[in-house]
Structure formats: structure tokens, C-alpha cells
Design a protein around this motif. Structure first.
Motif, PDB file in Angstrom:
ATOM      1  N   CYS A  42      17.673   9.856 -28.765  1.00  0.00           N
ATOM      2  CA  CYS A  42      17.968   9.458 -30.137  1.00  0.00           C
ATOM      3  C   CYS A  42      19.359   9.879 -30.562  1.00  0.00           C
ATOM      4  O   CYS A  42      19.698   9.801 -31.740  1.00  0.00           O
ATOM      5  N   PHE A  72      13.926  11.574 -36.394  1.00  0.00           N
ATOM      6  CA  PHE A  72      14.543  10.264 -36.405  1.00  0.00           C
ATOM      7  C   PHE A  72      13.491   9.217 -36.753  1.00  0.00           C
ATOM      8  O   PHE A  72      12.315   9.398 -36.483  1.00  0.00           O
ATOM      9  N   CYS A  88      12.535  13.235 -31.640  1.00  0.00           N
ATOM     10  CA  CYS A  88      12.928  12.323 -30.569  1.00  0.00           C
ATOM     11  C   CYS A  88      12.121  12.641 -29.310  1.00  0.00           C
ATOM     12  O   CYS A  88      11.905  13.809 -28.971  1.00  0.00           O
ATOM     13  N   GLY A 140      17.104  15.622 -41.163  1.00  0.00           N
ATOM     14  CA  GLY A 140      17.728  14.376 -40.748  1.00  0.00           C
ATOM     15  C   GLY A 140      17.805  13.356 -41.863  1.00  0.00           C
ATOM     16  O   GLY A 140      16.889  13.237 -42.677  1.00  0.00           O
ATOM     17  N   GLU A 165      17.618  10.187 -41.969  1.00  0.00           N
ATOM     18  CA  GLU A 165      16.836   8.947 -41.933  1.00  0.00           C
ATOM     19  C   GLU A 165      15.474   9.092 -42.624  1.00  0.00           C
ATOM     20  O   GLU A 165      14.713   8.131 -42.664  1.00  0.00           O
TER      21      GLU A 165
END
Length: 363
Positions: A47, A283, A291, A355, A357
Motif C-alpha cells: 500500500c 489504508f 495493508c 492515515g 484515507e
């Protein structure tokens, strides 16, 4: 799991990404070899944007057209009017859910949790309790779920359906509906039998010992259905990646089996001691997840449970569950607790830790 919002308090006195890029890479890059090189880097687990950047530089040096954006990260957790699970999902490598042991040991009953069990929980990040609830309590809780899915309480609308049933959602019979739901959210105020599990005196006593606080907040209640054959994987993750809470807070999840959870129908898996590693970047791939290439599962433990069994797990432990490829149901409820004194943080704080996202994600 949705980002944390305070719910109920109790005190002692009361790697296939976005459907193989939807064919976009083929149009952008033009050569099959290049597509599958990028597929191996991005889809099969890595990732890292830096790795992807290196590959882009190589492509550019070779004179191959390089897209401005290599693939679309699907916003998989946006709810729609029909409550469909919008996670990307997809295939995953079989090694991802290999395990070194099966958690066959554990204490018998919530009342058996003593100082040694509390120490073990904080050392290993999880604790298995067999027969935490009586057969009658378990049956009642299960019937509560069945009735909510069946629409017996018209005020309840916290259902999320598996995306595999999207094309026939409006044609499902009452029985088929039971095997089409993925999750239920925030349901305890809509069924007294399920609320009785959340407020079970022995459960709260055990949680006070594990959290070392008298006053607790139950801030998330979910039911995890994982229907036969279509119940998708929940990739490895940390629950704290979904909650706007400080990392210093002790958050404990209570995962209660209402059906038998087996190796075949997608029982929980944990990596002992992984909560001590702190926060790990997540992610959006098949879900909001660690990941695949960052999963260190050599010592993973599978946790099958009989109905009425309970798994306590730390908010930072790495855990996940494979898809249900069996013909058996795997229904469970899950509640998250922390000390009532814990102050919420902001989504920006959470994104900076786990993260960027993960905006608006739900588990």
C-alpha cells in the motif's frame, strides 16, 4: 464501527482493489505487462505510495505514458438509502488468515475473571471467556436480532445489507432477508433483550476490572452477521482507527457469539501482543484496513466460540476475520467500552494518527 459518539454510561452504583481498477489501468497504460506489474505492487498488498512512485518513475523513463492517478480509492463506507455495504471487498490471499494456534483455552464464565486473567489481557491484548452468557440469554439476544432484521420494530433502521444482494434487495422474502444483512448499528435502545446483554451485571463487572475504572461508557453497539456464502472478509485492522478517542484510553471490545463461530464460517482472529505496537497506518483497499503486507500474522490465533462465548479484545490489537464460505450462519454482537472520563478527540487527530484515507469510515 462508526467514529465514536457517546452512547450509554454505566457505573458501579447504577488485496484486489476497487474491482481490479475497473479496467481503467488498461486504458491508461495500454500494455498488459505494465498493468500486471502495477497490479502486483498495489493490489497484491503493497500500500506504499513511495513504492508506487518508484514504479511510476520507471514507467516514465521507459517512455510509457503515466497516469496522473494510478487508481481510484473507492469511498467504501458511504451509506446510501438502502443501507448497502459499500466496502470494496474482493479476493484476498489465503495466507492472510493463516494462524499458529487455536484459542481453545480460556476462563469459564465472566465470574472467573481474576487478577491473572486481567494481567493476561493487558499482556496479550485479548481474553476468551467460554459460557459468558447462559443458553437462555444467548437465545433471547439472537431472537432480538432476528426480530429487528424482520422489521418487528418499525422505528429501527440501522441495517446494513451485503452488497451481494443489491440487485434483489426489494424481492427478498423474510427468511432470505435474515441471510442478506451484514451488520446492525446502534440497536440496543430498540430491543430489551439485546439491551440486557449490554447491561449484564457480570459483563460490566468484568469490564471494570479490565479497564480499571468504575464508571464506563458503552459508545458503540453492533451486530456482525456474516451470512452464509456471501459474508465478506473483515481485513486486519485496529478498532481505534475508527474511533475519535485518545490512544492513551483503554478501549475494550466485547465480541459475543450468538451462533457458533468456527474456522469455516469466519471466526475472529487476533495477533497476540500487537496492541503494544501502537497505532498502525490504515489504508482504504478492500476496506479501511492494515495493508496486507504489513500484517505480521505468523503468531496469529484463531478464536472459535460456542454460542454465549465472549472475546474481550484491546482497541489496538490487530484482528480480522475471513469470509464465510460455509453454509452456516455466524451471528454475533459487539460492544465497545471505555472509561466515562475519556474525552473525545477530533477526526483530524485520528486521521493524522491512522492515515488520511479514513475520513468518515465505519467498521
Amino acid at each position: 464501527m462508526t467514529s465514536a459518539s457517546w452512547h450509554q454510561r454505566y457505573s458501579s452504583t447504577s488485496h484486489s482493489v476497487a474491482k481490479r481498477f475497473r479496467g481503467v489501468l488498461g486504458w491508461w497504460l495500454g500494455t498488459r505487462a505494465t498493468i500486471w506489474e502495477l497490479h502486483a505492487i498495489v493490489v497484491m498488498g503493497n500500500c506504499s505510495w513511495s513504492t508506487l512512485g518508484v514504479k511510476r518513475a520507471v514507467l516514465k523513463a521507459q517512455g510509457t505514458p503515466v497516469p496522473r492517478r494510478v487508481y481510484k480509492v473507492v469511498d467504501q463506507q458511504v451509506r446510501n438509502d438502502q443501507g448497502i455495504d459499500d466496502a470494496t471487498g474482493g479476493r484476498y490471499p489465503e495466507w492472510l488468515y493463516r494462524y499458529a494456534a487455536v484459542a481453545e483455552s480460556g476462563v469459564q464464565g465472566l465470574g472467573a475473571i481474576g487478577d491473572e486473567e486481567v494481567r493476561s489481557f493487558h499482556e496479550r491484548g485479548y481474553l476468551v471467556v467460554h459460557n459468558a452468557f447462559t443458553p437462555a440469554e444467548t437465545r433471547e439476544g439472537l431472537q432480538g436480532l432476528i426480530d429487528l432484521i424482520d422489521g418487528q420494530n418499525p422505528d429501527f433502521d440501522g441495517l446494513q445489507f451485503e452488497n451481494a444482494v443489491l440487485d434483489r434487495l426489494n424481492r427478498l422474502s423474510s427468511e432470505e432477508r435474515q441471510d442478506a444483512v451484514r451488520k446492525l448499528f446502534y440497536f440496543t435502545d430498540y430491543d430489551a433483550r439485546l439491551k440486557a446483554l449490554v447491561e449484564h451485571p457480570k459483563l460490566l463487572t468484568a469490564l471494570r476490572r479490565l479497564i480499571s475504572e468504575d464508571e464506563l461508557t458503552m459508545f458503540q453497539d453492533m451486530a456482525l452477521i456474516k451470512p452464509p456464502r456471501i459474508g465478506r472478509e473483515k481485513p486486519w485492522h485496529q478498532d481505534m482507527a475508527y474511533f475519535n478517542l485518545p490512544l492513551s484510553a483503554t478501549v475494550v471490545g466485547a465480541w459475543i457469539a450468538l451462533d457458533e463461530a468456527t474456522l469455516e464460517n469466519g471466526c475472529m482472529m487476533v495477533i497476540p501482543g500487537s496492541h503494544k505496537r501502537g497505532a498502525v497506518i490504515h489504508f482504504k483497499r478492500r476496506d479501511w484496513q492494515i495493508c496486507d503486507t504489513d500484517v505480521l500474522n505468523d503468531g496469529a490465533v484463531a478464536v472459535p466460540l460456542k454460542p454465549g462465548g465472549c472475546l474481550f479484545f484491546h482497541g489496538l490489537i490487530h484482528h480480522g476475520s475471513p469470509a464465510n464460505r460455509s453454509d452456516r450462519r455466524r451471528r454475533a454482537v459487539q460492544f465497545h467500552y471505555c472509561a466515562a472520563s475519556v474525552e473525545q478527540t477530533t477526526e483530524e487527530d485520528r486521521l493524522a494518527t491512522f492515515g488520511s484515507e479514513g475520513k468518515g469510515v465505519s467498521c
